[in-house]
Design an enzyme around this catalytic site. Sequence first.
Site: not given
Ligand code: NAD
Ligand code: 6OH
Length: 486
Positions: A288, A467, A155, A254
Amino acid sequence: MLRIQNFIDGAYADSASGRRFDKFSPVDNSLIASVTEAGAPEVDAAVAAARRALAGEWGRLSVPERADLLHGVADEITRRMEDFVAAEMADTGQPRHVMTHAFIPRGAANFKVFADVVRNVPTEAFQMATPDGAGAINYALRRPKGVIAVIAPWNAPFMLMTWKVGPALACGNTVVVKPSEETPMTTALLGEVMNAVGVPKGVFNVVHGFGPASAGEMLTRHDGVDAITFTGETGTGTAIMKAAAEGIRDVSFELGGKNAGIVFADCDFDKAVDGIFRSAFLNTGQVCLGTERVYVERPIFERFVAALKAKAEAVRYGRPQDHDSDYGPLISQEHRQKVLSYYRKAVEEGANVVTGGGVPEMPGDLAAGNWVQPTIWTGLPETAAVIQEEIFGPCCHIRPFDSETEAVTLANASRYGLATTIWTTNLGRAHRVAAAIEVGIVWVNSWFLRDLRTAFGGSKRSGIGREGGVHSLEFYTETSNVCIKL
Ligand code: NAD
Ligand code: 6OH
């Protein structure tokens, strides 16, 4: 067409299997890149290169030398800003100004900030009394944890990947990065930067591929990996935590969110509308920290809904390169299907659709892109799926509330605990509500305002660990206590 390769031990290469996957543009679903898919031999090679680098020149650098090198990385990213902006726009389809003002400069800042933290961090020391009266001195030694696996989402790919690579390298670790299969480009490009500024080979490695049964899972299960830092979905975090259990490896997570916005009647109305608009719709809602649940104090409820609707209906859809556009598509067809299924579910559950709820009419090639309308609902009970589950799309439900206590109760009624944005001009209330909200990040009269020295992360199912600034040292270093008897 662009061919994207793994980056292992300072060199770009295809995978031995010859397996590749296609990367499509979110804007029109045209094929824009062919990406090599790493298998076990490439993951092994990347982890081995990272381990060798720990014992080599990299491991012998002094902290100031390492910090200088990382400043060089940041400067080179800044020098090549246009390349990174173009690559990230191609991968995500998000508007140019989001890249130039936020996501790519943040990538450069991530290297500088952590280099400076590590350069300046003091060492903990305690004098202690001993029965013989001579005493002893304790001090802490910090050493790198080793080879860190970085698993990144799509994202805000460059910003979120460097948010982990920056501190990992600043602390003296080496990394193997697995970027999201949806967004391989900027991570691939970072290899060129590392070579250009003379980061020793093997310090930064990249393997491409998917999660389960692919490079992601292979990397997180690899016993040459010492710790795993991951940003992504809560469900994926669960799978990675199981993998990390083998070998008792540390994780920093995260994860997802279902963040609340709370708007009090005493807020600065226009600023609150702008703030909630950004928090719900920036990056087409794929943030997120984004707000998918909005609670508005009843006296301003109708006016607030009308103002947010007007702004949502004024977004300018378009290609990222087009300076007039401020709203992009969703990342993939699959994600669009997920978001649209929630749009349907909201209606089935009885939502009043204030605006949106479907797909916009797009001209020409753009008609094949992953576009969806910004969407606002009202009238649903809190048990509705679109209020309970993370959608990760440009949508929010707005509900009125009558008291501060009710607002806090509603905001806290979630399995997630990432972020909350509060809008009020009452200082006492701001402090009270901030303290009562069960999340890792609270914003008052702002959203996504980040000082990179602060702790960042989520509570409940939104993550493990924090972090940011010195907080990152907890995860990226191992501490040894040295006790010297005097
Ligand atoms: P995702 O979990 O589908 O994928 C993230 C990464 O994990 C990708 O590189 C994917 O290939 C890998 N992956 C998937 N399954 C795996 C496994 N079994 N083992 C190892 N790696 C694996 O997430 P996404 O769709 O790429 O991103 C969106 C999600 O991320 C949303 O839920 C969002 O809230 C979250 N997000 C959280 C934060 C935060 O800071 N809390 C920030 C950004 C995004
Ligand atoms: C999520 O989509 C955004 C996360 C933001 C950070 O992890 C940051 O460091 O600002």
